[in-house]
Design a protein around this motif. Structure first.
Motif: not given
Length: 166
Positions: A18-24, A140-149
Motif C-alpha cells: 500500500l506504500w513505497h518506502l525505499p529505505d524499508d 523513527f524515520h520521518p517523511t522526506d522526498e523519497k518517503h511520503k509516510l
C-alpha cells in the motif's frame, strides 16, 4: 518474522503493498540476504522474479504447484517450511495467513510500523500481544522526498515465559 504494517495492521491490497518506502526495502534486503525466506504462494507470486541471494520457501496447499528456479523450494505447510530451516536464521515474510500461523513459531519480529491507516486493505498483520512480545528497539524515520509516510522500525523479542503459552 519481518513485515511492514500500518497502524491498523494493514499489509496490502490485491497482493500488493500500500506504500513505497525505499529505505524499508533496503532494510529488508540487508536483514534477509543470505538467509531463507518463508512465504505463502501469493506473496511469492507478487515478486517479478525471485529475490537475489535468498532461498525462497513457498507454502501452498496445491500439491501440483512447481517453481522453475533453483533458489525456490515448494512445501505444503508451515511445519514443513520450519523443518527446512532447522536452527538457521530464517524470515517469515508473509502473507497475512502465514504470519498468523508463524507467530507461534517465531522468536523475533522485525516490524516496520507505517504511520497511517489503510481501510481498504485486504491483508493484515496479526496484532502484537505485548503479554508475549517485548519491544527491544525502535528507530523513527520521518517523511522526506523519497518517503511520503513516516515509519518506525520496531524489533520485538518473544518473552521467555511466552514460549510455553503461545
Amino acid at each position: 518474522m519481518i513485515a511492514a504494517a500500518a497502524e491498523n495492521d494493514a499489509l496490502g491490497k490485491d497482493n500488493d503493498l500500500l506504500w513505497h518506502l525505499p529505505d524499508d526495502f533496503k532494510r529488508f534486503k540487508k536483514l534477509t540476504s543470505g538467509h531463507k525466506i518463508i512465504m505463502g504462494r501469493k506473496t511469492y507470486e507478487s515478486f517479478p522474479k525471485p529475490l537475489p541471494n535468498r532461498t525462497h520457501i513457498i507454502i501452498t496447499r496445491d500439491k501440483n504447484y512447481t517453481v522453475a528456479h533453483k533458489e525456490c523450494i515448494v512445501v505444503h505447510s508451515l511445519d514443513e517450511a520450519i523443518d527446512l530451516v532447522k536452527e538457521e536464521i530464517a524470515f517469515i515474510i508473509g502473507g497475512g495467513e502465514i504470519y498468523k500461523q508463524g507467530e507461534k513459531r517465531s522468536d523475533k519480529i522485525e516490524l516496520t510500523r507505517v504511520h497511517g491507516t489503510f481501510e481498504d486493505a485486504d491483508t493484515f498483520f496479526p496484532e502484537i500481544d505485548e503479554e508475549f512480545w517485548m519491544l527491544t528497539k525502535q528507530e523513527f524515520h520521518p517523511t522526506d522526498e523519497k518517503h511520503k509516510l513516516s515509519f518506525t522500525y520496531l524489533t520485538y523479542i518473544k518473552k521467555a515465559d511466552a514460549l510455553k503459552s503461545l
